[in-house]
Write an enzyme that holds these catalytic residues in place. Sequence first.
Site, mmCIF file in Angstrom:
data_model
loop_
_atom_site.group_PDB
_atom_site.id
_atom_site.type_symbol
_atom_site.label_atom_id
_atom_site.label_comp_id
_atom_site.label_asym_id
_atom_site.label_seq_id
_atom_site.Cartn_x
_atom_site.Cartn_y
_atom_site.Cartn_z
ATOM 1 N N ARG A 69 0.892 -1.130 0.013
ATOM 2 C CA ARG A 69 -0.124 -0.089 -0.002
ATOM 3 C C ARG A 69 0.715 1.262 -0.047
ATOM 4 O O ARG A 69 0.315 2.218 -0.591
ATOM 5 C CB ARG A 69 -0.984 -0.094 1.325
ATOM 6 C CG ARG A 69 -2.111 -1.234 1.091
ATOM 7 C CD ARG A 69 -3.044 -1.157 2.491
ATOM 8 N NE ARG A 69 -3.910 -2.125 2.357
ATOM 9 C CZ ARG A 69 -4.683 -2.405 3.236
ATOM 10 N NH1 ARG A 69 -4.666 -1.775 4.418
ATOM 11 N NH2 ARG A 69 -5.491 -3.301 3.191
ATOM 12 N N ASN B 71 1.086 10.897 12.727
ATOM 13 C CA ASN B 71 -0.201 10.965 12.048
ATOM 14 C C ASN B 71 -0.959 9.369 12.323
ATOM 15 O O ASN B 71 -2.084 9.525 12.357
ATOM 16 C CB ASN B 71 -0.104 11.176 10.743
ATOM 17 C CG ASN B 71 -1.600 11.018 9.925
ATOM 18 O OD1 ASN B 71 -2.550 11.757 10.061
ATOM 19 N ND2 ASN B 71 -1.734 9.811 9.190
ATOM 20 N N TYR C 76 -11.255 6.643 21.783
ATOM 21 C CA TYR C 76 -10.339 7.535 20.718
ATOM 22 C C TYR C 76 -10.194 8.909 21.594
ATOM 23 O O TYR C 76 -9.153 9.497 21.237
ATOM 24 C CB TYR C 76 -11.293 7.581 19.295
ATOM 25 C CG TYR C 76 -10.500 8.332 18.512
ATOM 26 C CD1 TYR C 76 -9.412 7.866 17.702
ATOM 27 C CD2 TYR C 76 -11.016 9.882 17.901
ATOM 28 C CE1 TYR C 76 -8.921 8.661 16.972
ATOM 29 C CE2 TYR C 76 -10.469 10.558 17.032
ATOM 30 C CZ TYR C 76 -9.491 9.844 16.363
ATOM 31 O OH TYR C 76 -8.810 10.789 15.398
ATOM 32 N N VAL D 226 -9.940 9.426 24.751
ATOM 33 C CA VAL D 226 -9.119 9.394 25.806
ATOM 34 C C VAL D 226 -7.763 9.506 25.034
ATOM 35 O O VAL D 226 -6.745 10.244 25.547
ATOM 36 C CB VAL D 226 -9.276 8.176 26.603
ATOM 37 C CG1 VAL D 226 -8.141 8.004 27.492
ATOM 38 C CG2 VAL D 226 -10.761 8.385 27.501
ATOM 39 N N SER D 227 -7.491 8.728 24.040
ATOM 40 C CA SER D 227 -6.297 8.518 23.288
ATOM 41 C C SER D 227 -5.723 9.760 22.940
ATOM 42 O O SER D 227 -4.583 10.291 22.902
ATOM 43 C CB SER D 227 -6.412 7.459 22.146
ATOM 44 O OG SER D 227 -6.893 8.057 21.187
ATOM 45 N N LYS D 228 -6.645 10.916 22.311
ATOM 46 C CA LYS D 228 -6.141 12.000 21.844
ATOM 47 C C LYS D 228 -5.954 12.967 22.750
ATOM 48 O O LYS D 228 -5.308 13.991 22.632
ATOM 49 C CB LYS D 228 -7.280 12.522 20.644
ATOM 50 C CG LYS D 228 -7.318 11.718 19.451
ATOM 51 C CD LYS D 228 -5.978 11.620 18.686
ATOM 52 C CE LYS D 228 -6.028 11.009 17.406
ATOM 53 N NZ LYS D 228 -4.737 10.949 16.780
ATOM 54 N N SER E 82 -7.150 15.722 17.428
ATOM 55 C CA SER E 82 -8.629 15.747 17.169
ATOM 56 C C SER E 82 -9.309 16.536 18.016
ATOM 57 O O SER E 82 -8.967 16.782 19.299
ATOM 58 C CB SER E 82 -9.092 14.234 17.258
ATOM 59 O OG SER E 82 -10.498 14.015 16.851
ATOM 60 N N ASP F 225 6.088 0.675 11.056
ATOM 61 C CA ASP F 225 4.859 0.182 11.889
ATOM 62 C C ASP F 225 5.397 0.736 13.253
ATOM 63 O O ASP F 225 6.091 0.543 13.871
ATOM 64 C CB ASP F 225 4.770 -1.329 12.033
ATOM 65 C CG ASP F 225 3.641 -1.785 12.804
ATOM 66 O OD1 ASP F 225 3.059 -0.825 13.463
ATOM 67 O OD2 ASP F 225 3.318 -3.024 12.753
ATOM 68 N N ILE F 226 4.355 1.911 13.662
ATOM 69 C CA ILE F 226 4.731 2.746 14.868
ATOM 70 C C ILE F 226 4.351 1.401 16.201
ATOM 71 O O ILE F 226 5.082 1.958 17.455
ATOM 72 C CB ILE F 226 4.008 3.869 15.189
ATOM 73 C CG1 ILE F 226 2.460 3.646 15.317
ATOM 74 C CG2 ILE F 226 4.278 4.726 13.904
ATOM 75 C CD1 ILE F 226 1.720 4.953 15.915
#
Length: 281
Positions: free
Chosen positions: A40, A88, A190, A192-194, A138, A61-62
């Site tokens: 990809r 990103n 999501y 909480v992660s941001k 976000s 791959d982070i």
Amino acid sequence: MSSKVAIVTGSNKGIGYAIVRGLCKRFEGVVYLTSRDVVRGEKAVSDLQKEGLNPKYHQLDISDNKSVEVFRDHIKETYGGIDVLVNNAAIAFKQSATEPASVQAEQTLAVNYFSTLSTCEILFPILRNGARVVNVSSSAGLLRNIPNKELRKKFEDPTLTIPELSNLMREYIEAAKLGTHAADWGNSSYAVSKVGLTALTKVHQRLLKDRDIKVNAVHPGYVDTDMSSHKGPLSIDEGARGPLYLALDAPDSVRGQYLWYDTTIASWYDGTPIEKAETKL
């Protein structure tokens, strides 16, 4: 060895792809498109080449420290350092996801917070003095999305350390496993992660200030991507505007900030505009 280098994680599609496109048009140096999947990623590079652009490609791959270390060694040996790093890469469960909250919490934070943190720890030593780090956050990362006032205070603490922040992230995962997370943390892993990523932005800015490195977070807007199930009204190029501004155009005085996609410096609590950063140019 003297070439400037810009790197965008998770950039074979969506906003990351558009950031690479924008950097290729304007950044005076080498631009790396990276992805977990080599096929990809190489397809994305080929598509940009058809536009007359020439990004380089490397697998990254982070969530795999070895992958990040291999990439770090390649950049260090080939160019000596990094000038722009755009974090990103991220994941998000769909609203219709049937996985339990415990699974969503663990997997979302593993990538969006803990893997981003480990990637920074591996790559930051080769950031050149004066480099720019852009964290794609976000509107979900606004502090108001954390219902508990005492938790919000912990995230805002100007002396917050990375171990303390990571412990907060683990507290949320444990609460999700117990099913007690909603009242204090809300229902979105999501979000909480941001929140964690934006808090990390501010901690990293404090730690890197002596190297003149600028670290900022940005809400790219509600963009038409796979992650939004193509419901967002903005194009990926519109979503790339804020990240590109921080990577290329923002005054050096913009540090440790949370920006809206129109480049307005905003309140981390609720997104209220504080000032128009572009007016400082």
